[in-house]
Write a protein that holds these residues in place. Structure first.
Motif, PDB file in Angstrom:
ATOM      1  N   MET A   1      85.706  48.064  -0.809  1.00 37.46           N
ATOM      2  CA  MET A   1      85.745  46.650  -0.797  1.00 37.46           C
ATOM      3  C   MET A   1      86.387  45.979  -1.976  1.00 37.46           C
ATOM      4  O   MET A   1      86.924  46.509  -2.739  1.00 37.46           O
ATOM      5  N   LYS A   2      86.723  44.699  -1.515  1.00 37.22           N
ATOM      6  CA  LYS A   2      87.498  43.956  -2.794  1.00 37.22           C
ATOM      7  C   LYS A   2      87.027  42.322  -2.384  1.00 37.22           C
ATOM      8  O   LYS A   2      86.637  41.838  -1.298  1.00 37.22           O
ATOM      9  N   ILE A   3      87.334  41.645  -3.678  1.00 39.41           N
ATOM     10  CA  ILE A   3      87.071  40.290  -3.633  1.00 39.41           C
ATOM     11  C   ILE A   3      88.368  39.345  -3.697  1.00 39.41           C
ATOM     12  O   ILE A   3      89.262  39.757  -4.745  1.00 39.41           O
ATOM     13  N   LEU A   4      88.640  38.513  -2.713  1.00 39.02           N
ATOM     14  CA  LEU A   4      89.971  37.688  -2.744  1.00 39.02           C
ATOM     15  C   LEU A   4      89.523  36.465  -3.288  1.00 39.02           C
ATOM     16  O   LEU A   4      88.159  35.954  -2.853  1.00 39.02           O
ATOM     17  N   THR A   5      90.057  35.890  -4.354  1.00 44.35           N
ATOM     18  CA  THR A   5      89.541  34.632  -4.760  1.00 44.35           C
ATOM     19  C   THR A   5      90.785  33.646  -4.922  1.00 44.35           C
ATOM     20  O   THR A   5      92.079  34.310  -4.917  1.00 44.35           O
ATOM     21  N   ALA A   6      90.497  32.386  -4.943  1.00 48.11           N
ATOM     22  CA  ALA A   6      91.753  31.359  -4.627  1.00 48.11           C
ATOM     23  C   ALA A   6      91.143  30.131  -5.184  1.00 48.11           C
ATOM     24  O   ALA A   6      89.895  29.862  -5.348  1.00 48.11           O
ATOM     25  N   ALA A   7      92.091  29.045  -5.508  1.00 50.29           N
ATOM     26  CA  ALA A   7      91.794  27.864  -5.688  1.00 50.29           C
ATOM     27  C   ALA A   7      90.764  27.161  -5.036  1.00 50.29           C
ATOM     28  O   ALA A   7      89.671  26.235  -5.452  1.00 50.29           O
ATOM     29  N   TYR A   8      90.829  27.469  -3.610  1.00 50.63           N
ATOM     30  CA  TYR A   8      90.015  26.912  -2.666  1.00 50.63           C
ATOM     31  C   TYR A   8      89.927  27.769  -1.361  1.00 50.63           C
ATOM     32  O   TYR A   8      90.718  28.566  -1.122  1.00 50.63           O
ATOM     33  N   VAL A  24      86.000  35.485  -1.331  1.00 53.13           N
ATOM     34  CA  VAL A  24      85.601  36.064  -0.086  1.00 53.13           C
ATOM     35  C   VAL A  24      85.484  37.586  -0.522  1.00 53.13           C
ATOM     36  O   VAL A  24      86.463  38.141  -0.995  1.00 53.13           O
ATOM     37  N   LEU A  25      84.480  38.192   0.128  1.00 51.63           N
ATOM     38  CA  LEU A  25      84.139  39.468  -0.171  1.00 51.63           C
ATOM     39  C   LEU A  25      84.527  40.096   1.281  1.00 51.63           C
ATOM     40  O   LEU A  25      84.081  39.831   2.298  1.00 51.63           O
ATOM     41  N   GLY A  35      81.742  32.480  -1.162  1.00 49.36           N
ATOM     42  CA  GLY A  35      80.982  31.825  -2.187  1.00 49.36           C
ATOM     43  C   GLY A  35      81.945  31.372  -3.306  1.00 49.36           C
ATOM     44  O   GLY A  35      83.115  31.577  -3.203  1.00 49.36           O
ATOM     45  N   THR A  36      81.394  30.939  -4.312  1.00 46.45           N
ATOM     46  CA  THR A  36      82.244  30.761  -5.651  1.00 46.45           C
ATOM     47  C   THR A  36      82.701  32.168  -6.089  1.00 46.45           C
ATOM     48  O   THR A  36      82.004  32.980  -6.061  1.00 46.45           O
ATOM     49  N   TYR A  44      78.749  41.289  -7.397  1.00 47.47           N
ATOM     50  CA  TYR A  44      79.539  42.603  -7.003  1.00 47.47           C
ATOM     51  C   TYR A  44      80.485  42.935  -8.290  1.00 47.47           C
ATOM     52  O   TYR A  44      81.868  42.849  -8.266  1.00 47.47           O
ATOM     53  N   PRO A  45      79.870  43.075  -9.421  1.00 49.80           N
ATOM     54  CA  PRO A  45      80.588  43.400 -10.676  1.00 49.80           C
ATOM     55  C   PRO A  45      81.773  44.334 -10.607  1.00 49.80           C
ATOM     56  O   PRO A  45      82.532  44.321 -11.269  1.00 49.80           O
ATOM     57  N   HIS A  46      81.370  45.569  -9.767  1.00 51.18           N
ATOM     58  CA  HIS A  46      82.332  46.521  -9.814  1.00 51.18           C
ATOM     59  C   HIS A  46      83.459  46.704  -8.749  1.00 51.18           C
ATOM     60  O   HIS A  46      84.282  47.605  -8.363  1.00 51.18           O
TER      61      HIS A  46
END
Length: 82
Positions: A1-8, A24-25, A35-36, A44-46
């Motif tokens: 699993m991974k989380i992608l984060t972005a400005a929007y 996005v997970l 979500g944010t 999902y801290p790990h």
């Protein structure tokens, strides 16, 4: 699993909801949650986080590379440069 984060994150919901500081997970190449950034990292801290602070994520858009107009068949028969 991974989380992608972005400005929007543009959610592709009916009202085109846009989440500032979004995330996005992804699990097994599938979208599992949107979500944010703060919400998903807390839930999902790990999970590995890939941060794109100057980007717009548009989950749900599969093929944004096309040569004959935005929708298939809309530019059939036209010269390439039209």
């Amino acid at each position: 699993m991974k989380i992608l984060t972005a400005a929007y994150v543009l959610t592709m919901k009916a009202k085109n909801e846009c989440i500032k500081n979004g995330a996005v997970l992804i699990d097994d190449q599938k979208i599992k949650a949107i979500g944010t950034k703060a919400e998903l990292i807390q839930q999902y801290p790990h999970v590995i986080v890939l941060d794109y602070p100057h980007a717009l994520l548009m989950p749900g858009l599969i093929n944004t590379h096309c040569h004959s107009g935005l929708l298939r068949g809309t530019a059939e028969g036209l010269p390439v440069w039209d």
